[in-house]
Scaffold this motif. Sequence first.
Motif, PDB file in Angstrom:
ATOM      1  N   ASP A   6      36.317  33.355  57.388  1.00 27.00           N
ATOM      2  CA  ASP A   6      35.916  33.446  58.795  1.00 27.00           C
ATOM      3  C   ASP A   6      37.116  33.288  59.721  1.00 27.00           C
ATOM      4  O   ASP A   6      37.014  32.733  60.806  1.00 27.00           O
ATOM      5  CB  ASP A   6      34.843  32.410  59.122  1.00 27.00           C
ATOM      6  N   GLY A   7      38.260  33.759  59.259  1.00 27.31           N
ATOM      7  CA  GLY A   7      39.439  33.747  60.119  1.00 27.31           C
ATOM      8  C   GLY A   7      40.079  32.397  60.288  1.00 27.31           C
ATOM      9  O   GLY A   7      40.813  32.188  61.260  1.00 27.31           O
ATOM     10  N   GLY A   8      39.811  31.484  59.396  1.00 21.99           N
ATOM     11  CA  GLY A   8      40.410  30.152  59.473  1.00 21.99           C
ATOM     12  C   GLY A   8      39.526  29.112  60.116  1.00 21.99           C
ATOM     13  O   GLY A   8      39.945  27.969  60.313  1.00 21.99           O
ATOM     14  N   GLY A   9      38.301  29.463  60.435  1.00 23.91           N
ATOM     15  CA  GLY A   9      37.393  28.479  61.033  1.00 23.91           C
ATOM     16  C   GLY A   9      36.971  27.412  60.033  1.00 23.91           C
ATOM     17  O   GLY A   9      36.922  26.220  60.358  1.00 23.91           O
ATOM     18  N   THR A  10      36.634  27.816  58.826  1.00 23.57           N
ATOM     19  CA  THR A  10      36.268  26.880  57.770  1.00 23.57           C
ATOM     20  C   THR A  10      37.007  27.275  56.500  1.00 23.57           C
ATOM     21  O   THR A  10      37.353  28.450  56.290  1.00 23.57           O
ATOM     22  CB  THR A  10      34.755  26.894  57.502  1.00 23.57           C
ATOM     23  N   TRP A  11      37.239  26.299  55.631  1.00 22.05           N
ATOM     24  CA  TRP A  11      38.013  26.512  54.410  1.00 22.05           C
ATOM     25  C   TRP A  11      37.282  25.951  53.216  1.00 22.05           C
ATOM     26  O   TRP A  11      36.623  24.909  53.324  1.00 22.05           O
ATOM     27  CB  TRP A  11      39.393  25.869  54.535  1.00 22.05           C
ATOM     28  N   THR A  12      37.436  26.615  52.051  1.00 20.82           N
ATOM     29  CA  THR A  12      36.841  26.176  50.797  1.00 20.82           C
ATOM     30  C   THR A  12      37.937  26.065  49.742  1.00 20.82           C
ATOM     31  O   THR A  12      38.722  27.006  49.553  1.00 20.82           O
ATOM     32  CB  THR A  12      35.780  27.178  50.310  1.00 20.82           C
ATOM     33  N   GLN A  13      38.020  24.915  49.067  1.00 23.02           N
ATOM     34  CA  GLN A  13      39.039  24.759  48.033  1.00 23.02           C
ATOM     35  C   GLN A  13      38.690  25.621  46.816  1.00 23.02           C
ATOM     36  O   GLN A  13      37.560  25.597  46.330  1.00 23.02           O
ATOM     37  CB  GLN A  13      39.153  23.298  47.611  1.00 23.02           C
ATOM     38  N   VAL A  14      39.705  26.357  46.309  1.00 23.56           N
ATOM     39  CA  VAL A  14      39.481  27.234  45.158  1.00 23.56           C
ATOM     40  C   VAL A  14      40.385  26.881  43.987  1.00 23.56           C
ATOM     41  O   VAL A  14      40.200  27.393  42.884  1.00 23.56           O
ATOM     42  CB  VAL A  14      39.679  28.716  45.547  1.00 23.56           C
ATOM     43  N   TYR A  15      41.390  26.014  44.214  1.00 26.66           N
ATOM     44  CA  TYR A  15      42.294  25.662  43.115  1.00 26.66           C
ATOM     45  C   TYR A  15      42.985  24.346  43.430  1.00 26.66           C
ATOM     46  O   TYR A  15      43.319  24.064  44.584  1.00 26.66           O
ATOM     47  CB  TYR A  15      43.351  26.749  42.904  1.00 26.66           C
ATOM     48  N   GLN A  16      43.224  23.540  42.361  1.00 26.05           N
ATOM     49  CA  GLN A  16      44.099  22.370  42.446  1.00 26.05           C
ATOM     50  C   GLN A  16      44.778  22.216  41.097  1.00 26.05           C
ATOM     51  O   GLN A  16      44.113  22.161  40.050  1.00 26.05           O
ATOM     52  CB  GLN A  16      43.339  21.096  42.802  1.00 26.05           C
ATOM     53  N   GLY A  17      46.103  22.163  41.093  1.00 26.64           N
ATOM     54  CA  GLY A  17      46.842  22.020  39.852  1.00 26.64           C
ATOM     55  C   GLY A  17      48.320  22.210  40.070  1.00 26.64           C
ATOM     56  O   GLY A  17      48.801  22.337  41.201  1.00 26.64           O
ATOM     57  N   SER A  18      49.074  22.262  38.950  1.00 27.08           N
ATOM     58  CA  SER A  18      50.529  22.294  39.035  1.00 27.08           C
ATOM     59  C   SER A  18      51.118  23.705  39.007  1.00 27.08           C
ATOM     60  O   SER A  18      52.312  23.880  39.223  1.00 27.08           O
ATOM     61  CB  SER A  18      51.122  21.491  37.879  1.00 27.08           C
ATOM     62  N   ALA A  19      50.296  24.741  38.740  1.00 28.13           N
ATOM     63  CA  ALA A  19      50.809  26.109  38.688  1.00 28.13           C
ATOM     64  C   ALA A  19      51.162  26.617  40.079  1.00 28.13           C
ATOM     65  O   ALA A  19      50.795  26.011  41.093  1.00 28.13           O
ATOM     66  CB  ALA A  19      49.779  27.029  38.037  1.00 28.13           C
ATOM     67  N   THR A  20      51.875  27.745  40.128  1.00 28.69           N
ATOM     68  CA  THR A  20      52.220  28.353  41.419  1.00 28.69           C
ATOM     69  C   THR A  20      51.502  29.689  41.621  1.00 28.69           C
ATOM     70  O   THR A  20      51.919  30.507  42.448  1.00 28.69           O
ATOM     71  CB  THR A  20      53.741  28.558  41.538  1.00 28.69           C
ATOM     72  N   LYS A  21      50.414  29.886  40.862  1.00 33.38           N
ATOM     73  CA  LYS A  21      49.566  31.050  41.102  1.00 33.38           C
ATOM     74  C   LYS A  21      48.180  30.776  40.522  1.00 33.38           C
ATOM     75  O   LYS A  21      48.012  29.920  39.641  1.00 33.38           O
ATOM     76  CB  LYS A  21      50.155  32.323  40.512  1.00 33.38           C
ATOM     77  N   THR A  22      47.171  31.527  41.023  1.00 39.06           N
ATOM     78  CA  THR A  22      45.804  31.408  40.522  1.00 39.06           C
ATOM     79  C   THR A  22      45.077  32.711  40.826  1.00 39.06           C
ATOM     80  O   THR A  22      45.554  33.533  41.621  1.00 39.06           O
ATOM     81  CB  THR A  22      45.061  30.222  41.167  1.00 39.06           C
ATOM     82  N   THR A  23      43.931  32.928  40.165  1.00 38.02           N
ATOM     83  CA  THR A  23      43.072  34.062  40.500  1.00 38.02           C
ATOM     84  C   THR A  23      41.808  33.546  41.162  1.00 38.02           C
ATOM     85  O   THR A  23      41.344  32.434  40.863  1.00 38.02           O
ATOM     86  CB  THR A  23      42.699  34.867  39.245  1.00 38.02           C
ATOM     87  N   ASN A  24      41.253  34.349  42.069  1.00 36.40           N
ATOM     88  CA  ASN A  24      40.066  33.939  42.799  1.00 36.40           C
ATOM     89  C   ASN A  24      39.240  35.165  43.156  1.00 36.40           C
ATOM     90  O   ASN A  24      39.789  36.223  43.469  1.00 36.40           O
ATOM     91  CB  ASN A  24      40.444  33.180  44.066  1.00 36.40           C
ATOM     92  N   THR A  25      37.913  35.013  43.101  1.00 36.93           N
ATOM     93  CA  THR A  25      37.009  36.102  43.450  1.00 36.93           C
ATOM     94  C   THR A  25      36.679  36.040  44.937  1.00 36.93           C
ATOM     95  O   THR A  25      36.183  35.017  45.435  1.00 36.93           O
ATOM     96  CB  THR A  25      35.715  36.022  42.632  1.00 36.93           C
ATOM     97  N   VAL A  26      36.947  37.123  45.651  1.00 33.30           N
ATOM     98  CA  VAL A  26      36.620  37.208  47.072  1.00 33.30           C
ATOM     99  C   VAL A  26      35.122  37.436  47.185  1.00 33.30           C
ATOM    100  O   VAL A  26      34.584  38.371  46.588  1.00 33.30           O
ATOM    101  CB  VAL A  26      37.394  38.355  47.740  1.00 33.30           C
ATOM    102  N   PRO A  27      34.392  36.606  47.924  1.00 31.28           N
ATOM    103  CA  PRO A  27      32.941  36.771  48.031  1.00 31.28           C
ATOM    104  C   PRO A  27      32.565  38.168  48.540  1.00 31.28           C
ATOM    105  O   PRO A  27      33.127  38.658  49.531  1.00 31.28           O
ATOM    106  CB  PRO A  27      32.523  35.692  49.038  1.00 31.28           C
ATOM    107  N   ALA A  28      31.636  38.788  47.833  1.00 26.39           N
ATOM    108  CA  ALA A  28      31.157  40.097  48.259  1.00 26.39           C
ATOM    109  C   ALA A  28      30.555  39.977  49.652  1.00 26.39           C
ATOM    110  O   ALA A  28      29.839  39.025  49.964  1.00 26.39           O
ATOM    111  CB  ALA A  28      30.112  40.621  47.277  1.00 26.39           C
ATOM    112  N   GLY A  29      30.846  40.949  50.500  1.00 24.11           N
ATOM    113  CA  GLY A  29      30.311  40.947  51.849  1.00 24.11           C
ATOM    114  C   GLY A  29      31.211  40.297  52.864  1.00 24.11           C
ATOM    115  O   GLY A  29      30.910  40.322  54.061  1.00 24.11           O
TER     116      GLY A  29
END
Length: 617
Positions: A267-290
């Motif tokens: 929503d353009g930075g209005g609200t945020w959801t955590q998707v990863y926590q760990g020591s790596a410097t990359k991750t994969t994430n699914t963008v919510p449909a819609g």
Amino acid sequence: MATVQLGTKAVGSIVKLKENGALVDYIVVHQGKPSSLYDASCDGTWLLRKDILETRQWHSSNVNDYANSTIKAYLNSTFLARFDANIQAQIKQVKIPYRPGSGTSQTVNSGANGLSCKIFLLSDREVGYTQSNVNSYIVNDGAKLDYFKDGNGTSEKIAKLNGSATSWWLRSPSTNSATYAWVVYSNGYANYSSCTSTYGVRPALILPSSLLTSDDGSVNTNTAPTTPASINIPSSVEGGKSIEVSWSAATDKENNLEGYVVERSTDGGGTWTQVYQGSATKTTNTVPAGSATVMYRVKAYDSEGLYSSYRNSAQVSVFNNTAPGAPGGITVPENVLGGAELTVTWSAASDPDNNLTGYELERQVDGGDWAQVYKGAATSYTDTITRGWQSVNYRVRSYDAYNATSGYTTGTAQPVNNNRAPAVSCDTASGSDLGTKDAGFSIPYSVNDEDGDPVTVTEAIDGVTLRTFSANLGGNNTFAVTGDTFFKLLNGAHTLTASATDGRATTTHKLTFTKEVTEATITLAEPMAADDKITICVLSVAGDIPADADYTVEVTNNGNDDAPVWEDCTMEVRNGGNHVFENETAANGFAFNFRVSAKRGPSGQGGYISSVQGGFQ
């Protein structure tokens, strides 16, 4: 090891600072700026060495000039150097209230004009001494810190040197001589002494409240890791698909970098959801449909729980549209009254495209067809129930900007209660204010019910029930606020309620008033008997008594007699002096009692008495 911020430590708790490499206990004596006598530099965590460091002179020249004193110079040089360099750098340079120069003046420099230092002695007022509870030579160079109690001899003022209670210096000069400064004696009592005398030193300091303390209480100056320099996401994003999010490594001055937290916003930075926590410097994430857009941000954290700032990615558009989800639930109140209003509420729906527009609400009467009664963005609707309906139900669905609709969420059908609520009749309308009352009073009223149902009435003051009874419909009732009922109410605003219920509906008649009783007398319920003749007493009355109040303090030494002899000691109490009894006889044995009377004066200013203390012999 768990850590907490220093500013969250309770007043009176212990933290530890290293002096010459060894941990030393310090007491948290205050959090924040004590009063307007202090400038912003004093806003932090106040620490006082638990044990006395050593004994030394206040001023080698025997003058009570703290700013130029031997002890102030020692604390901010030799003693300051005992701390590790990282702690020295964190100790705040503050401006504390002080009496400038030497002599007998009681003028205090405060705020921005305070004395600049890092390490300092506490003042007489900061530890709880005042002119009223100790001595007129006290200088009000500060405000009481939360750890200390007012007055002489309280236990928290006692400190030890090598295991033995020892007297210790304050920074406050005594104003009866240019050569005296104040001392906390080993029993917690205050007195003044020559500035060349040798007494204990208890250094005080202020640290930033944001510093961390470990499980063992030790304070550390750990710093947060650096912010990752960049975070990258693909320029083309498809809703419902996984993407790779990568970021550059952070650094940490203490080499205790532990990992990263990655969050996603659609929503353009209005609200945020955590998707990863760990020591790596990359991750994969699914963008919510819609989702219409998506962006990510990352921050680094260390083993002490400190976080860097966020680094944001670019915001990428996601184009798709699906119908919104159905509202998670709909609530139809169980108590539905014919001829009354009914508010139906439902949960907010979600829309993966973030283009939810509103809701359509429909009503069903007596199991018949559904008919729309509302369309709009609200999540509640107030409907009017027609008397005579037997049941009613509702269902709701959401719709988006493209008129795509969700499925229906249906409530539970509720029976309609066509019962009519009891009526409470009173000459004073419900919601009225009866004004100010200084004595008991009564309110007449009557109760009726159109359906002729039995009615139970409950009378209450401020929500506390006075009585409950079965009403004589149409008969007269009296709500009595008299006797003990009125007496036990505190001065101030109060609410009377007479609630009538037939078991299915309740009507409440509410009135307010303000009790204002402007005089009071305090005495012992039972005189205090003595083994011998009572010749003298001392009494103190604490509180806030206006100057124009009709205020009297009386005492008696034959309180058990049928007609005690009361002697006025108002002036002695005001002046802090002893009262010598004139009465020398006691038919039933000598027994002490006091009687404090206060009545508001012409100004109408209120006051209070918080305590009466004293003794006799």
